[in-house]
Motif scaffolding. Structure first.
Motif, PDB file in Angstrom:
ATOM      1  N   ALA A  67       0.819  -1.211   0.000  1.00  0.00           N
ATOM      2  CA  ALA A  67       0.000   0.000   0.000  1.00  0.00           C
ATOM      3  C   ALA A  67       0.855   1.264   0.000  1.00  0.00           C
ATOM      4  O   ALA A  67       0.503   2.268  -0.612  1.00  0.00           O
ATOM      5  CB  ALA A  67      -0.939  -0.001   1.203  1.00  0.00           C
ATOM      6  N   TRP A  68       2.005   1.187   0.683  1.00  0.00           N
ATOM      7  CA  TRP A  68       2.877   2.367   0.728  1.00  0.00           C
ATOM      8  C   TRP A  68       3.358   2.770  -0.658  1.00  0.00           C
ATOM      9  O   TRP A  68       3.754   3.906  -0.887  1.00  0.00           O
ATOM     10  CB  TRP A  68       4.092   2.111   1.624  1.00  0.00           C
ATOM     11  N   CYS A  70       1.731   3.430  -3.176  1.00  0.00           N
ATOM     12  CA  CYS A  70       0.975   4.503  -3.834  1.00  0.00           C
ATOM     13  C   CYS A  70       1.561   5.865  -3.484  1.00  0.00           C
ATOM     14  O   CYS A  70       1.589   6.760  -4.323  1.00  0.00           O
ATOM     15  CB  CYS A  70      -0.520   4.409  -3.535  1.00  0.00           C
ATOM     16  N   LEU A  71       2.048   5.998  -2.255  1.00  0.00           N
ATOM     17  CA  LEU A  71       2.700   7.261  -1.889  1.00  0.00           C
ATOM     18  C   LEU A  71       4.018   7.416  -2.638  1.00  0.00           C
ATOM     19  O   LEU A  71       4.346   8.488  -3.154  1.00  0.00           O
ATOM     20  CB  LEU A  71       2.942   7.324  -0.382  1.00  0.00           C
ATOM     21  N   VAL A  73       4.804   6.110  -5.510  1.00  0.00           N
ATOM     22  CA  VAL A  73       4.505   6.404  -6.913  1.00  0.00           C
ATOM     23  C   VAL A  73       4.163   7.880  -7.079  1.00  0.00           C
ATOM     24  O   VAL A  73       4.679   8.551  -7.984  1.00  0.00           O
ATOM     25  CB  VAL A  73       3.334   5.520  -7.412  1.00  0.00           C
ATOM     26  N   ALA A  74       3.313   8.403  -6.179  1.00  0.00           N
ATOM     27  CA  ALA A  74       2.917   9.809  -6.288  1.00  0.00           C
ATOM     28  C   ALA A  74       4.130  10.723  -6.153  1.00  0.00           C
ATOM     29  O   ALA A  74       4.318  11.652  -6.947  1.00  0.00           O
ATOM     30  CB  ALA A  74       1.867  10.141  -5.224  1.00  0.00           C
ATOM     31  N   LEU A  75       4.977  10.443  -5.152  1.00  0.00           N
ATOM     32  CA  LEU A  75       6.120  11.329  -4.912  1.00  0.00           C
ATOM     33  C   LEU A  75       7.141  11.248  -6.047  1.00  0.00           C
ATOM     34  O   LEU A  75       7.656  12.264  -6.517  1.00  0.00           O
ATOM     35  CB  LEU A  75       6.779  10.994  -3.563  1.00  0.00           C
ATOM     36  N   VAL A  98       8.501   4.242 -11.622  1.00  0.00           N
ATOM     37  CA  VAL A  98       7.137   4.606 -11.243  1.00  0.00           C
ATOM     38  C   VAL A  98       6.163   3.531 -11.724  1.00  0.00           C
ATOM     39  O   VAL A  98       5.276   3.082 -10.985  1.00  0.00           O
ATOM     40  CB  VAL A  98       6.760   5.989 -11.821  1.00  0.00           C
ATOM     41  N   HIS A 102       3.695   1.089  -9.533  1.00  0.00           N
ATOM     42  CA  HIS A 102       2.261   1.028  -9.816  1.00  0.00           C
ATOM     43  C   HIS A 102       1.827  -0.423 -10.055  1.00  0.00           C
ATOM     44  O   HIS A 102       0.841  -0.896  -9.483  1.00  0.00           O
ATOM     45  CB  HIS A 102       1.999   1.914 -11.041  1.00  0.00           C
ATOM     46  N   ALA A 103       2.591  -1.146 -10.882  1.00  0.00           N
ATOM     47  CA  ALA A 103       2.261  -2.546 -11.189  1.00  0.00           C
ATOM     48  C   ALA A 103       2.315  -3.400  -9.926  1.00  0.00           C
ATOM     49  O   ALA A 103       1.445  -4.245  -9.686  1.00  0.00           O
ATOM     50  CB  ALA A 103       3.216  -3.090 -12.247  1.00  0.00           C
ATOM     51  N   LEU A 105       1.946  -2.331  -6.848  1.00  0.00           N
ATOM     52  CA  LEU A 105       0.844  -1.916  -5.981  1.00  0.00           C
ATOM     53  C   LEU A 105      -0.421  -2.719  -6.305  1.00  0.00           C
ATOM     54  O   LEU A 105      -1.057  -3.308  -5.428  1.00  0.00           O
ATOM     55  CB  LEU A 105       0.579  -0.417  -6.171  1.00  0.00           C
ATOM     56  N   ILE A 106      -0.772  -2.761  -7.594  1.00  0.00           N
ATOM     57  CA  ILE A 106      -2.001  -3.446  -8.004  1.00  0.00           C
ATOM     58  C   ILE A 106      -1.911  -4.938  -7.706  1.00  0.00           C
ATOM     59  O   ILE A 106      -2.805  -5.521  -7.093  1.00  0.00           O
ATOM     60  CB  ILE A 106      -2.222  -3.291  -9.520  1.00  0.00           C
TER      61      ILE A 106
END
Lengths: 213, 457
Positions: A67-68, A70-71, A73-75, A98, A102-103, A105-106
């Motif tokens: 889950a972390w 996503c942060l 990826v955003a940063l 990035v 993302h991959a 994370l999913i």
């Protein structure tokens, strides 16, 4: 190919029978004759529940860690934007990182999401169903829908990832990440984690149906 | 009709039926499709070998850099939800317009539009508005049906007003369908349609809906004054000024939407700016420790949920295509009377009906790959216009009974004085307004196409 699927289905149905029938058998024994020791079937029941617990813990740990991402990826994506628009710099390496995040994370959070009840259902009937009916839907669904889907995906994605490992596939971009084989491995890992969570779901549903505890 | 096509039709029916059992949609889609692939293989209707394409398709989905915008927009929405931007907006807007008859309702719509432009997650908006606006409206003797309807409809504006997650996913699927349609026509250097096109196209129709909602509320205030009385007095002391409250969402809208529309940034880049912006805004109000973990976990689960549906739908469309379903849909659509118009009407009607049982993501992933390539091949169907029509139609699916997700969110947080009947009856006029908007868009496609053309063509 089809034979493999058929065999898998038969195995699944067999597991279902064991899970459903054995605890039921155990409880009928203990009801009619409380003195008869029924430790053996009970033992299997408990072992299965312990397995479900273990799967839950594994997927929770993996999912909460992922889950972390996503942060991250955003940063990272934000850093890329700043680098590009403020300093006119680009990095293929970072751009790909990035996508990797993302991959991951999913694929890594999906099984934990299933465990947490985060996958949407059409709940027009489900919402009003009794706990037993819900357990039955989850049992049938995990054995006939989830497990075949994920096992076939695992079986297809395994050689797909293996081919990539064989050549240690790297990015098509010269300066990209040389780790495409890891990226492709996420797909069989996803399928395996989901299949495991499906087993846990089936065990818990069967447990609820057996009326024990 | 060849056996394979019969099988394709039966598969669609079977998937719909199986979905009602209530097992997670993504896995139902994948599992039922797999069963039909097995049946198809055994009956020589298709080859199981086609499924070998599945891993590569899934790889394409998880490494797609347009879809990378999805977790970023979700994160942005989740962060704004936790920083209570919605609550503050509603409070100050209510204070601004509350003294007018119907003013509380109008401010609800405006807040819905603003939140829609800044978050893109329906649940967040619906919950925040249900918690704050509904009790306030009831206290001021609003008709409970009107109150519930206005809140539900305003919350769904989030879907259509960009940036929205639904538009990102729709844009991606439409582009694939559009490319396929052009290739089928022998155009080997096909045009693309981007998420930015859809964002630009959705702005005017989104504002049109806002105007129609407000028009309806004004009409109610005029003709049935008892249903939406004015607030007697301003309650409580303003915690923050309206300028201060408006700053956060407006700054985000300008940064995110502005940079996409003016072609400076891709939606993914803009989404990351939005997410980091939302993070900075939230940190001012919520300590980092209590903010980050729940936000990250919620974002991860929503993202995984969306993408796993996409995996299941990928399996579905792979099998559907292998069974010849796409040719069948194409010939069925072209055989309809009325040419492109008739086909479009049939698709819109089908989407509207599906909206009763499925939500927007499922419809986008299942319906667009089936009908998109056939429909976009027809003359006179502009892909942006088609996309916006679908988006407005899907937005309706978020609020129409009995399965609109907004209605569930609202039920969860509404005060006990509001019954399910109130909510169901309350949204009816707004569903009608949606249909009016669809009719307007049907006859005046310009509303959807003018802005993208002015900006990009």
């Amino acid at each position: 190919m089809v034979v493999v699927v058929m065999v898998a289905m038969i195995v699944i149905v067999a597991v279902m029978m064991v899970v459903v029938v054995v605890p039921g058998h155990a409880s009928s024994i203990s009801e009619s004759a409380p003195d008869v020791p029924s430790w053996q079937p009970l033992g299997l029941h408990m072992a299965l529940l312990a397995l479900a617990d273990r799967i839950d813990r594994l997927n929770r740990a993996v999912g909460r860690a992922a889950a972390w991402l996503c942060l991250a990826v955003a940063l990272l994506q934000f850093a890329l934007v700043v680098a590009r628009y403020v300093f006119s710099l680009g990095s293929v390496w970072l751009t790909e990182a990035v996508i990797y995040g993302h991959a991951a994370l999913i694929t890594l959070a999906a099984a934990w999401t299933l465990q947490a009840g985060g996958h949407v259902r059409v709940d027009v009937f489900f919402e009003r169903a009794s706990p037993r009916a819900r357990a039955l839907i989850d049992l049938v669904g995990s054995l006939l829908l989830l497990l075949p889907f994920m096992l076939v995906l695992l079986w297809l994605a395994w050689p797909y990832a293996a081919r990539s490992w064989a050549i240690l596939e790297r990015s098509r971009e010269a300066s990209g990440l040389p780790l495409v084989f890891l990226l492709k491995t996420l797909i069989p890992v996803f399928a395996a984690l989901m299949a495991l969570q499906g087993v846990a779901q089936a065990i818990r549903a069967a447990d609820a149906l057996s009326g024990r505890r | 009709m060849p056996f394979a096509e019969v099988l394709a039709v039966v598969m669609v029916v079977a998937v719909c039926a199986a979905l009602f059992a209530g097992y997670p949609v993504a896995l139902t889609l994948g599992g039922v499709s797999l069963a039909f692939a097995a049946i198809g293989h055994l009956t020589d209707a298709m080859s199981f070998g086609i499924l070998a394409a599945l891993p590569q398709r899934i790889f394409g989905v998880i490494t797609n850099d347009v879809l990378l915008a999805v977790p970023l927009f979700v994160l942005m929405g989740v962060l704004l939800e936790q920083s209570r931007v919605a609550e503050e907006l509603i409070e100050s807007m209510g204070r601004l317009f509350g003294k007018l008859r119907g003013g509380l309702g109008i401010s609800t719509v405006l807040v819905g539009a603003l939140l829609g432009a800044s978050t893109g997650v329906v649940g967040a908006t619906a919950v925040a508005m249900g918690l704050i606006v509904l009790p306030a409206m009831l206290r001021h003797n609003y008709d409970p049906r009107l109150a519930a309807g206005a809140v539900a409809a305003s919350a769904t504006l989030t879907q259509i007003i960009p940036p929205s997650t639904v538009l990102v996913l729709l844009g991606d699927q439409l582009n694939i369908a559009y490319q396929a349609a052009q290739l089928a026509q022998g155009k080997f250097a096909p045009d693309a349609i981007s998420v930015a096109d859809l964002f630009a196209g959705a702005i005017v129709p989104g504002l049109l809906l806002v105007v129609l909602y407000i028009g309806f509320l004004i009409a109610v205030a005029v003709f049935r004054p008892a249903a939406s009385p004015a607030m007697a007095a301003v309650e409580g002391q303003a915690r923050t000024s309206i300028v201060n409250v408006l700053f956060a969402p407006v700054a985000l809208i300008v940064a995110v939407l502005g940079s996409i529309l003016w072609g400076i940034a891709t939606p993914t880049e803009a989404a990351s700016v939005g997410a980091v912006g939302a993070l900075l805004l939230s940190v001012r109000k919520v300590p980092l420790k209590t903010l980050l973990r729940p936000a990250a976990e919620k974002t991860a689960q929503i993202t995984a949920m969306i993408f796993v549906i996409l995996f299941g739908a990928t399996m579905f469309s792979l099998v559907f295509r292998a069974l010849g379903g796409d040719d069948m849909v194409h010939s069925a659509l072209t055989a309809l009377p009325g040419g492109a118009g008739g086909a479009m009407l049939a698709v819109m009607f089908a989407v509207f009906l599906l909206g009763f049982v499925m939500d927007a993501f499922e419809i986008i992933f299942v319906v667009i790959p089936i009908v998109g390539p056939a429909l976009l091949r027809m003359p006179g169907i502009d892909p942006v216009w088609f996309g916006i029509m679908i988006a407005v139609n899907l937005q309706t699916s978020y609020m129409h009974p009995p399965l609109g997700p907004t209605l569930f969110y609202l039920r969860g947080v509404a005060p006990p004085a509001i019954t399910t009947r109130h909510i169901y009856w309350g949204v009816v006029p707004f569903v009608v307004i949606q249909l009016v908007a669809l009719v307007v868009l049907w006859f005046v496609p310009w509303f959807a196409t003018a802005l993208p053309q002015a900006l990009y063509r």
